[in-house]
Scaffold this motif. Sequence first.
Motif, mmCIF file in Angstrom:
data_model
loop_
_atom_site.group_PDB
_atom_site.id
_atom_site.type_symbol
_atom_site.label_atom_id
_atom_site.label_comp_id
_atom_site.label_asym_id
_atom_site.label_seq_id
_atom_site.Cartn_x
_atom_site.Cartn_y
_atom_site.Cartn_z
ATOM 1 N N ILE A 297 11.419 3.781 -4.039
ATOM 2 C CA ILE A 297 12.078 2.708 -3.289
ATOM 3 C C ILE A 297 12.672 3.251 -1.994
ATOM 4 N N GLY A 298 13.300 4.430 -2.068
ATOM 5 C CA GLY A 298 13.880 5.030 -0.868
ATOM 6 C C GLY A 298 12.822 5.347 0.182
ATOM 7 N N ALA A 299 11.719 5.966 -0.243
ATOM 8 C CA ALA A 299 10.657 6.307 0.702
ATOM 9 C C ALA A 299 10.035 5.058 1.319
ATOM 10 N N ALA A 300 9.818 4.027 0.499
ATOM 11 C CA ALA A 300 9.224 2.795 1.011
ATOM 12 C C ALA A 300 10.168 2.091 1.988
ATOM 13 N N LEU A 301 11.458 2.127 1.718
ATOM 14 C CA LEU A 301 12.423 1.508 2.625
ATOM 15 C C LEU A 301 12.463 2.237 3.967
ATOM 16 N N VAL A 302 12.400 3.581 3.927
ATOM 17 C CA VAL A 302 12.376 4.352 5.175
ATOM 18 C C VAL A 302 11.114 4.018 5.976
ATOM 19 N N PHE A 303 9.975 3.960 5.282
ATOM 20 C CA PHE A 303 8.726 3.599 5.945
ATOM 21 C C PHE A 303 8.838 2.209 6.577
ATOM 22 N N TYR A 304 9.367 1.257 5.837
ATOM 23 C CA TYR A 304 9.479 -0.115 6.339
ATOM 24 C C TYR A 304 10.403 -0.178 7.546
ATOM 25 N N ALA A 305 11.509 0.558 7.481
ATOM 26 C CA ALA A 305 12.447 0.553 8.596
ATOM 27 C C ALA A 305 11.791 1.108 9.857
ATOM 28 N N PHE A 306 11.071 2.236 9.731
ATOM 29 C CA PHE A 306 10.406 2.819 10.893
ATOM 30 C C PHE A 306 9.311 1.890 11.413
ATOM 31 N N ALA A 307 8.587 1.223 10.493
ATOM 32 C CA ALA A 307 7.524 0.322 10.919
ATOM 33 C C ALA A 307 8.098 -0.890 11.655
ATOM 34 N N ARG A 308 9.237 -1.393 11.200
ATOM 35 C CA ARG A 308 9.875 -2.516 11.889
ATOM 36 C C ARG A 308 10.420 -2.092 13.258
ATOM 37 N N ALA B 18 0.829 -1.205 0.000
ATOM 38 C CA ALA B 18 0.000 0.000 0.000
ATOM 39 C C ALA B 18 0.865 1.257 0.000
ATOM 40 N N PHE B 19 1.879 1.285 0.849
ATOM 41 C CA PHE B 19 2.724 2.484 0.895
ATOM 42 C C PHE B 19 3.534 2.637 -0.380
ATOM 43 N N THR B 20 3.986 1.526 -0.955
ATOM 44 C CA THR B 20 4.741 1.608 -2.212
ATOM 45 C C THR B 20 3.875 2.159 -3.341
ATOM 46 N N VAL B 21 2.618 1.737 -3.394
ATOM 47 C CA VAL B 21 1.698 2.280 -4.397
ATOM 48 C C VAL B 21 1.517 3.781 -4.179
ATOM 49 N N PHE B 22 1.352 4.195 -2.932
ATOM 50 C CA PHE B 22 1.188 5.619 -2.619
ATOM 51 C C PHE B 22 2.405 6.416 -3.079
ATOM 52 N N ALA B 23 3.600 5.936 -2.740
ATOM 53 C CA ALA B 23 4.820 6.655 -3.119
ATOM 54 C C ALA B 23 5.032 6.633 -4.624
ATOM 55 N N GLY B 24 4.685 5.517 -5.282
ATOM 56 C CA GLY B 24 4.952 5.374 -6.705
ATOM 57 C C GLY B 24 4.023 6.163 -7.601
ATOM 58 N N ILE B 25 2.926 6.705 -7.064
ATOM 59 C CA ILE B 25 1.986 7.479 -7.878
ATOM 60 C C ILE B 25 2.666 8.684 -8.501
ATOM 61 N N SER B 26 3.504 9.378 -7.736
ATOM 62 C CA SER B 26 4.080 10.628 -8.232
ATOM 63 C C SER B 26 5.596 10.682 -8.174
ATOM 64 N N LEU B 27 6.239 9.722 -7.509
ATOM 65 C CA LEU B 27 7.694 9.747 -7.385
ATOM 66 C C LEU B 27 8.345 8.827 -8.403
ATOM 67 N N GLY B 28 9.589 9.129 -8.730
ATOM 68 C CA GLY B 28 10.359 8.250 -9.596
ATOM 69 C C GLY B 28 10.737 6.974 -8.871
ATOM 70 N N ARG B 29 11.341 6.057 -9.618
ATOM 71 C CA ARG B 29 11.640 4.739 -9.047
ATOM 72 C C ARG B 29 12.558 4.828 -7.838
ATOM 73 N N SER B 30 13.640 5.580 -7.952
ATOM 74 C CA SER B 30 14.609 5.652 -6.857
ATOM 75 C C SER B 30 13.992 6.253 -5.605
ATOM 76 N N LEU B 31 13.245 7.345 -5.775
ATOM 77 C CA LEU B 31 12.611 7.992 -4.631
ATOM 78 C C LEU B 31 11.528 7.103 -4.030
#
Length: 247
Positions: free
Chosen positions: A155-166, A140-153
């Motif tokens: 992936i980076g945003a989703a990884l930060v979200f995942y790290a904080f969630a863990r 869900a968060f990856t879909v949200f980030a991928g709507i308007s961001l490029g691939r690198s951003l």
Amino acid sequence: MRAAAFHLLACLLGDRGLVAVAAVMAATAGLAAFLGSMTLVEGRESALVLAASTLRLGLALGVIALVGGYLDRLRQSEERDLLLSLPLSRLRLVVGWWLGATTVACVLTAVAALIVGALGGERVVAWGAGLALEGAVVAAFTVFAGISLGRSLTIGAALVFYAFARLSGLLAAVAATRAATLGPWGGVVEAVAGLMPRLDRCVESGWLIAAPGGGLAMAPGLVLQALGLILVVLSMAAADLARGDGR
């Protein structure tokens, strides 16, 4: 909605991305299990824990990379315009992408469950259910980030979200015990701890070698929290997509 989900799956299967991620997960889990089995004591348990931890991280990284790459390619091609031209509301289109991404997470969860089952893990169903729930949140968060961001951003945003969630359990502990001593940052820590889903409780490698304990008792609350977060994130993604149409 189904068209968006099937399009995502067809693209990932067409370039063998999903198969490649599953193969990498299996190979790295096998290596982790081999290294764990070399320990002098409790080799089986060490192999299971290392393999399960590797598979959990691999699933999250695989979903983020596959879905982020798909949305980036879609954003830069005419295929996105084709999907946007369908008689679907933006929310239903976003939900379709999320369903496709969640299906990817479930396929990788099945691969992970088969591997830990072959290694002799117990309570694989409970472990796999938690892993699938975690994958749905990450999707869900990856879909949200991928709507308007490029691939690198994305992936980076989703990884930060995942790290904080863990790390949400650690953040909650800090908020409960040290918020007063952190000054202005105490409120920030409390807010982040309250908003982050408790992915640290969704899956525990120890379930494969011992009784789940309190993990399953907390399952209803975890599911409700995850569904609430998914609904909010997908609604934000639909609103962002609608704003993009208007620009």
